[in-house]
Scaffold this motif. Structure first.
Motif, mmCIF file in Angstrom:
data_model
loop_
_atom_site.group_PDB
_atom_site.id
_atom_site.type_symbol
_atom_site.label_atom_id
_atom_site.label_comp_id
_atom_site.label_asym_id
_atom_site.label_seq_id
_atom_site.Cartn_x
_atom_site.Cartn_y
_atom_site.Cartn_z
ATOM 1 N N TRP A 172 0.809 -1.208 0.000
ATOM 2 C CA TRP A 172 0.000 0.000 0.000
ATOM 3 C C TRP A 172 0.852 1.273 0.000
ATOM 4 N N SER A 173 0.258 2.335 -0.449
ATOM 5 C CA SER A 173 0.810 3.677 -0.256
ATOM 6 C C SER A 173 0.340 4.186 1.107
ATOM 7 N N LEU A 174 0.859 5.331 1.505
ATOM 8 C CA LEU A 174 0.393 5.954 2.742
ATOM 9 C C LEU A 174 -1.108 6.212 2.665
ATOM 10 N N GLU A 175 -1.562 6.756 1.557
ATOM 11 C CA GLU A 175 -2.981 7.088 1.426
ATOM 12 C C GLU A 175 -3.853 5.837 1.462
ATOM 13 N N GLU A 176 -3.424 4.787 0.789
ATOM 14 C CA GLU A 176 -4.183 3.538 0.811
ATOM 15 C C GLU A 176 -4.210 2.929 2.207
ATOM 16 N N SER A 177 -3.113 3.048 2.922
ATOM 17 C CA SER A 177 -3.058 2.523 4.292
ATOM 18 C C SER A 177 -4.035 3.245 5.199
ATOM 19 N N LEU A 178 -4.034 4.566 5.120
ATOM 20 C CA LEU A 178 -4.933 5.343 5.971
ATOM 21 C C LEU A 178 -6.391 5.083 5.609
ATOM 22 N N ALA A 179 -6.659 4.935 4.317
ATOM 23 C CA ALA A 179 -8.028 4.650 3.878
ATOM 24 C C ALA A 179 -8.480 3.281 4.392
ATOM 25 N N PHE A 180 -7.593 2.290 4.343
ATOM 26 C CA PHE A 180 -7.935 0.964 4.859
ATOM 27 C C PHE A 180 -8.224 1.027 6.354
#
Length: 343
Positions: free
Chosen positions: A194-202
């Protein structure tokens, strides 16, 4: 006692089903075995799989490192344990899995020399049973839910769920498994996908679920992103590929980039490297996971002795390779009862 001979050879064990992560797909466990012989009649074994996506090693490179760089420091040498361990660690740059094979064989000889099982050599009076997580490979959400339910019915209540499908469905994968199996402990492993943004969204999408941890959500080198995720997450964050040795662990913990560290013998060069990471984590007051690659019985056995010797230092154990083999080999040095090992 002197090391007088060595053999380096390969073995392979088929898996019951393919093992799929965000980094790779594997259909069998292939590994290099090292056998050391001594003039006192002792024989000790180490082994290492090739996990090129993580350690950069192949079966060929492991064999070459052992034959041409490590064994010349061991053969014909008196068994001065600390000296030989240092020689292995300094024998060549990188090649952590090859070093791990030699390191665990040396620990085995040290324990045999004192007529002790390895866990007692490491300081434990008895071997505590070891309960491992079991992997749910990456796949379509419905397939993963079905597999997770099957594992849970078979008594595997700690599930390490692989995510990182790149299809935007990772939160759905985890939610479906969590809601179907509310009594299961779920460890989510993104393998750097994941990217940072994908991690936070998850994390935001799954914040209401009782997840046990999230493992290595972003690329290993991006400690700033890992720190931001750790600060944001209600779930513990486990650093895996970001930590190969004690200095890596210290760097991650100094930055507040993770709550837990995943120790794998193949990353840290064996038991000596693992003990070094444990010392760092103890100084920071945090626990670890003891993990593994897809490995053969010899290296899993070494890890089980470490887990049995330090039960208070490992919050989680992930040594499920034997549970994934198509057939358990005969004469294992441990017994298997569901997801529990007994030495």
């Amino acid at each position: 006692m002197t090391i007088t001979g060595a053999r380096v050879y390969r073995e392979s064990l088929p898996l019951a089903t393919p093992f799929v992560t965000a980094l790779r797909r594997v259909d069998d466990v292939s590994f290099v075995v090292l056998a050391l012989q001594t003039d006192s009649g002792h024989t000790a074994y180490g082994s290492a799989p090739a996990t090129k996506a993580i350690t950069g090693e192949t079966l060929e490179s492991i064999e070459a490192a052992l034959q041409h760089h490590i064994l010349p420091f061991l053969l014909g040498r008196p068994f001065e344990f600390e000296t030989l361990l240092h020689a292995v660690a300094a024998s060549l740059p990188g090649n952590s899995s090859a070093k791990a094979a030699a390191d665990m064989a040396l620990y085995s000889l040290a324990a045999q020399k004192k007529s002790l099982p390895l866990y007692r050599y490491l300081g434990a009076r008895k071997a505590a049973p070891v309960t491992t997580a079991v992997t749910v490979s990456l796949g379509a959400p419905d397939v993963m839910r079905t597999k997770a339910a099957e594992l849970f019915r078979n008594g595997y209540d700690i599930l390490k769920v692989k995510v990182g499908g790149g299809d935007g469905l990772d939160a759905l994968r985890i939610r479906e498994i969590s809601e179907a199996l509310p009594d299961a402990q779920l460890l989510v492993d993104a393998n750097q996908a994941w990217s940072l943004e994908e991690s936070l969204a998850f994390i935001d999408a799954c914040a209401d679920l009782p997840l046990a941890l999230i493992e290595q959500p972003v690329p290993a080198a991006d400690l700033d992103a890992l720190r931001q995720i750790t600060e944001h997450s209600p779930f513990p964050i486990l650093a895996d590929e970001a930590v190969f040795d004690a200095e890596d662990a210290r760097c991650v913990l100094d930055k507040g980039a993770a709550n837990l560290i995943n120790i794998k013998l193949m990353k840290c060069g064996g038991l000596s490297g693992a003990l070094g990471i444990l010392d760092v984590c103890r100084s920071y007051g945090i626990q670890c996971m003891l993990g593994s690659m897809l490995e053969g019985p010899v290296s899993i056995t070494a890890a089980l002795h470490l887990a049995a010797a330090y039960p208070d230092r490992f919050a989680w154990i992930d040594l499920d390779s034997p549970l994934l083999y198509r057939t358990l080999p005969a004469n294992l040095p441990f017994t298997v009862d569901g997801n529990r090992y007994v030495l």
